[in-house]
Scaffold this active site. Structure first.
Site, PDB file in Angstrom:
ATOM      1  CE  LYS A  10      -0.006   1.156   4.516  1.00 43.40           C
ATOM      2  NZ  LYS A  10       1.614   2.358   4.670  1.00 43.40           N
ATOM      3  CG  ASP A 138      -1.381   1.139   8.415  1.00 42.38           C
ATOM      4  OD1 ASP A 138      -2.495   1.678   8.621  1.00 42.38           O
ATOM      5  OD2 ASP A 138      -0.568   0.110   8.013  1.00 42.38           O
TER       6      ASP A 138
END
Length: 301
Positions: A10, A138
């Site tokens: 990401k 996350d």
């Protein structure tokens, strides 16, 4: 059945620290862009849980005990469901540790989704995300598998649609401790809360930024050198997460491949496209459909 799944990287296209809670956790706003590049996890039948790690292009020094987030995710899944099933898990590591691209969190999310399917547990994404949040802030975004605008400590996730841009991601060969960055007294913790912009193209403009970048470059001058190099070659650069990886938006993949050949010694990098649906969800869906088809036909999986 053997199941092979990706654990995608990401990027934080921006990262604003808007406050700090009484428990020490930081309030933030960010946009997560998922990429079509990352680690790979393979799940094979076994009576007990085990983990092997392979570092692509070199020897692996990754832990294979319960300090690894993959096994922590597996144990948490067992504890939540009461399952005692096993699996032999093999990690092929491509993403840098301490790079800010979510490697450990993504591995944990892939372990949760993969074992949920492998063990036929039937948990929902919401249940898996709840387990994932106990492993790291996350992890839920990787569980849900969508580009997202996130707030809170990262757990308030709103799916968004981003352009499928090409990015060059560069790692300057250093490891950054997230705790060190968030613990620095100089870190900006009062950035005004922003609204979701009408055009998501603006999240890479000056109005948005990474609050961790100034502190990280003070502690690690190599990050500043990386940002300068990227700006010189592409005209734009930003750090992702708490570093050390930095990225540039490109005109196309070919530009990135050319720049990879010009990277300074000891730096590494990769070129990838952002994707609004995680490759993990796409490949897991295809694998489960194939498994059901094989099961219905009576052939061995």
């Amino acid at each position: 059945m053997t199941l092979t799944l990706p654990a995608p990287a990401k990027l934080n296209l921006f990262l604003h620290i808007t406050g700090r809670r009484d428990d020490g956790y930081h309030q933030l706003q960010t946009v997560f862009a998922l990429l079509d590049h990352g680690d790979t996890l393979r799940f094979s039948p076994a009576d007990t849980l085990s983990l092997q790690c392979h570092q692509e292009g070199g020897a692996s020094d990754l832990p294979t005990d319960d300090s690894n987030l993959i096994l922590q995710a597996a144990r948490a899944l067992q504890a939540h469901t009461g399952s005692s099933k096993g699996a032999a898990i093999t990690l092929t590591k491509r993403l840098p540790m301490g790079g800010g691209v979510g490697g450990g969190s993504s591995d944990a999310a892939t372990a949760l989704l993969g074992l949920n399917a492998f063990w036929a547990l039937g948990l929902t994404l919401q249940e898996l995300a709840h387990i994932g949040l106990t492993l790291g802030a996350d992890v839920p975004v990787f569980v849900f598998g969508k580009s997202a605008w996130a707030e809170g400590v990262g757990e308030k996730i709103n799916p968004i649609i981003l352009p499928n841009d090409a990015f060059l991601v560069v790692h300057p060969g250093i490891h950054v401790s997230t705790a060190r960055i968030f613990g620095d007294q100089q870190l900006t913790r009062d950035t005004p809360i922003s609204k979701l912009p009408a055009s998501l193209e603006t999240v890479l403009t000056r109005e948005f930024h990474n609050d961790c970048e100034a502190v990280a470059t003070q502690h690690f001058p190599e990050i500043g050198k990386t940002l300068d190099w990227l700006k010189q070659h592409t005209g734009n650069a930003r750090m992702t997460g708490t570093g050390a990886c930095c990225f540039s938006r490109l005109t196309g993949l070919q530009q990135g491949q050319q720049l990879l050949q010009q990277l300074p010694q000891h730096w590494t990098g990769f070129v990838a496209r952002s994707c609004n649906t995680s490759p993990l969800h796409q490949i897991l869906g295809e694998a489960l459909a194939k498994f059901r088809e094989t099961k219905n036909s009576g052939k061995p999986a």
